[in-house]
Scaffold this motif. Structure first.
Motif, PDB file in Angstrom:
ATOM      1  N   LYS A 274       0.830  -1.210   0.000  1.00  0.00           N
ATOM      2  CA  LYS A 274       0.000   0.000   0.000  1.00  0.00           C
ATOM      3  C   LYS A 274       0.865   1.261   0.000  1.00  0.00           C
ATOM      4  N   HIS A 275       2.104   1.135   0.474  1.00  0.00           N
ATOM      5  CA  HIS A 275       2.979   2.291   0.652  1.00  0.00           C
ATOM      6  C   HIS A 275       4.096   2.361  -0.382  1.00  0.00           C
ATOM      7  N   VAL A 276       4.552   1.205  -0.862  1.00  0.00           N
ATOM      8  CA  VAL A 276       5.711   1.139  -1.753  1.00  0.00           C
ATOM      9  C   VAL A 276       5.337   0.297  -2.974  1.00  0.00           C
ATOM     10  N   PRO A 277       5.578   0.776  -4.189  1.00  0.00           N
ATOM     11  CA  PRO A 277       5.201  -0.007  -5.375  1.00  0.00           C
ATOM     12  C   PRO A 277       6.064  -1.254  -5.537  1.00  0.00           C
ATOM     13  N   ILE A 278       5.469  -2.288  -6.116  1.00  0.00           N
ATOM     14  CA  ILE A 278       6.196  -3.518  -6.424  1.00  0.00           C
ATOM     15  C   ILE A 278       7.186  -3.246  -7.547  1.00  0.00           C
ATOM     16  N   SER A 279       8.390  -3.776  -7.420  1.00  0.00           N
ATOM     17  CA  SER A 279       9.395  -3.607  -8.473  1.00  0.00           C
ATOM     18  C   SER A 279       8.962  -4.347  -9.736  1.00  0.00           C
ATOM     19  N   GLU A 280       9.329  -3.787 -10.868  1.00  0.00           N
ATOM     20  CA  GLU A 280       9.074  -4.443 -12.146  1.00  0.00           C
ATOM     21  C   GLU A 280      10.251  -5.363 -12.493  1.00  0.00           C
ATOM     22  N   PRO A 281       9.943  -6.543 -13.088  1.00  0.00           N
ATOM     23  CA  PRO A 281       8.630  -7.012 -13.501  1.00  0.00           C
ATOM     24  C   PRO A 281       7.800  -7.526 -12.314  1.00  0.00           C
ATOM     25  N   GLU A 282       6.592  -6.988 -12.217  1.00  0.00           N
ATOM     26  CA  GLU A 282       5.730  -7.280 -11.079  1.00  0.00           C
ATOM     27  C   GLU A 282       5.375  -8.754 -10.985  1.00  0.00           C
ATOM     28  N   GLU A 283       5.279  -9.437 -12.129  1.00  0.00           N
ATOM     29  CA  GLU A 283       4.868 -10.845 -12.115  1.00  0.00           C
ATOM     30  C   GLU A 283       5.891 -11.750 -11.424  1.00  0.00           C
TER      31      GLU A 283
END
Length: 344
Positions: A274-283
Motif C-alpha cells: 500500500k505504501h511502496v510499489p512492487i518492483s518491475e517485472p511485477e509478475e
C-alpha cells in the motif's frame, strides 16, 4: 561524566560512565533481553533535576566488529526513521578492560509479547525504505562496514549492480553453511546449488536491471523478524532495532514475512504494498520473495547446524525455485519443438 553510586564491588567502567549524561548518577544496572553473542544491560541514571534517563548497553568481548556493526547500522537507520529506532549514543572500549567493547543507546520501553499489527509493523519499514530510497552515499549497493547477522559477518563491499551484489552474498553464505555442517554430504543440495546460481539468480534478478529497468538502492534493515520489532508502550508506534543494515533492493526486507517460522505472512506484505510499489517485472514478485527468504533460512542453518530441519527447509525452497525456472524453460522450448516437427 556520570558517577556510579551503587553499593556494588564492580562499578561501571570509566569510559562507559563518560558516555552517560554529565552529572548523572547510575542507580541501577540490570540484564536486558537475551543475546547469544554479547551481554546486554539496562542502565538507569538519576539526573540532578530529579528526572531519570535510561540507557541500553550491548557489550562484547573481544569482538570489536560486532559493536562496529551495531553502531553503524543503528546510526544509519536512526537517521531515516528516528521515531522508530532507539537513539544511538556512543560506542567505545572499556578503559580498564580494553578487550571489552560497548554500544550504548537510549532505552525504549517496549511491549514484549505482542507482535505488532501489519499497519504498525509495515509503516515503519515502508518509511525506512521510502525515505532512504536513492540516498546510498555512492549510488551503489553495500555498506560502509561489514555487518552481522548473529555473529555471521556479511560482506558489504560496494557493488554497482544488484545481481552481482546478491550473487556474491549468496555464494558466501552457502559456502559458510556448508562449512558449518563440516562439509557433510547432502546430495540434493549439491545438485541444486549450481542450478541456483546458473538459472535462478539470473532469472529473477537480471530482469530488475534489464530493458530500461533499474534497482535504486535504499537502506534495508535485513533482520526484521518479530524479535526485532516491538510495540512501544503506547501500543501503536513500533520500535525497530538490531539491524544488520545494507543498501540494497527494498524487497529483501520482505523475505522474512514469507518465512513460516514467523507468524507474519501475506497481511504484512499486502500492507507494505500500500505504501511502496512492487518492483518491475511485477509478475516475478512472489518468486523474488521466496528468493530473498532463502537468505534468512541459509543463515539460520549456518548458525544452528545441529538443527537439520533448517537445512531441509533451505533445500526445499531452493528446489522450488529451480523447478519453477526449469518448468518455464520447458514451456518455452516445447512449442518450438512441436512446430519444427510438424513441418517435417
Amino acid at each position: 561524566m556520570a558517577t556510579d553510586v551503587r553499593n556494588v564491588e564492580e562499578k561501571l567502567d570509566e569510559n562507559l560512565l563518560a558516555a552517560l549524561p554529565e552529572g548523572g548518577k547510575v542507580v541501577s544496572v540490570t540484564p536486558s533481553g537475551m543475546s547469544d553473542y554479547c551481554n546486554t544491560f539496562r542502565i538507569e541514571v538519576s539526573m540532578p533535576d530529579g528526572s531519570s534517563q535510561v540507557f541500553f548497553e550491548k557489550v562484547a568481548n573481544p569482538e570489536t566488529k560486532l559493536m562496529e556493526s551495531a553502531w553503524t547500522s543503528e546510526n544509519t537507520t536512526y537517521e531515516f526513521i528516528p521515531e522508530h529506532v532507539p537513539r544511538p549514543v556512543k560506542k567505545g572500549s572499556y578503559k580498564f578492560r580494553p578487550d571489552r567493547h560497548f554500544f550504548l543507546a537510549e532505552f525504549i520501553e517496549m511491549i514484549e509479547d505482542d507482535i505488532p499489527r501489519p499497519e504498525s509493523y509495515m509503516t515503519a519499514i515502508a518509511a525506512l525504505h521510502s525515505r532512504s530510497m536513492g540516498k546510498s552515499p555512492n549510488g551503489k549497493f553495500g555498506f560502509p562496514v561489514n555487518t552481522r547477522f548473529g555473529n555471521l559477518e556479511q560482506d558489504n563491499s560496494w557493488t554497482g549492480t544488484w545481481e552481482e551484489y546478491w550473487t556474491r552474498q549468496m555464494k558466501d553464505f552457502l559456502q559458510r553453511e556448508d562449512a558449518a555442517h563440516d562439509g557433510e554430504h547432502h546430495a540434493e543440495l549439491e545438485r541444486l546449488r549450481p542450478l541456483f546460481f546458473e538459472k535462478v539468480l539470473p532469472r529473477f534478478l537480471r530482469p530488475l536491471e534489464s530493458d530500461g529497468r533499474s534497482v535504486t538502492p535504499c537502506l534495508i534493515h535485513a533482520d526484521l523478524w518479530p524479535g526485532n520489532v516491538k510495540y512501544q508502550t503506547d501500543g501503536e508506534t513500533v520500535c525497530v532495532y538490531d539491524a544488520c543494515a545494507m543498501w540494497g533492493h527494498n524487497e529483501v526486507d520482505l523475505g522474512v514475512f514469507r518465512n513460516p517460522r514467523y507468524p507474519l505472512g501475506k497481511p504484512y506484505l499486502k500492507e507494505y504494498w500500500k505504501h511502496v510499489p512492487i518492483s518491475e517485472p511485477e509478475e516475478d514478485v512472489d518468486s523474488r520473495n521466496t528468493l530473498y527468504m532463502l537468505r534468512n533460512q541459509i543463515l539460520l542453518s549456518t548458525l544452528y547446524p545441529h538443527d537439520h530441519k533448517l537445512r531441509e527447509i533451505v533445500v526445499s525452497n531452493m528446489k522450488l525455485l529451480v523447478d519453477k525456472v526449469e518448468a518455464e524453460e520447458a514451456a518455452k522450448s516445447g512449442p518450438q519443438t512441436s512446430t519444427y516437427q510438424s513441418r517435417l
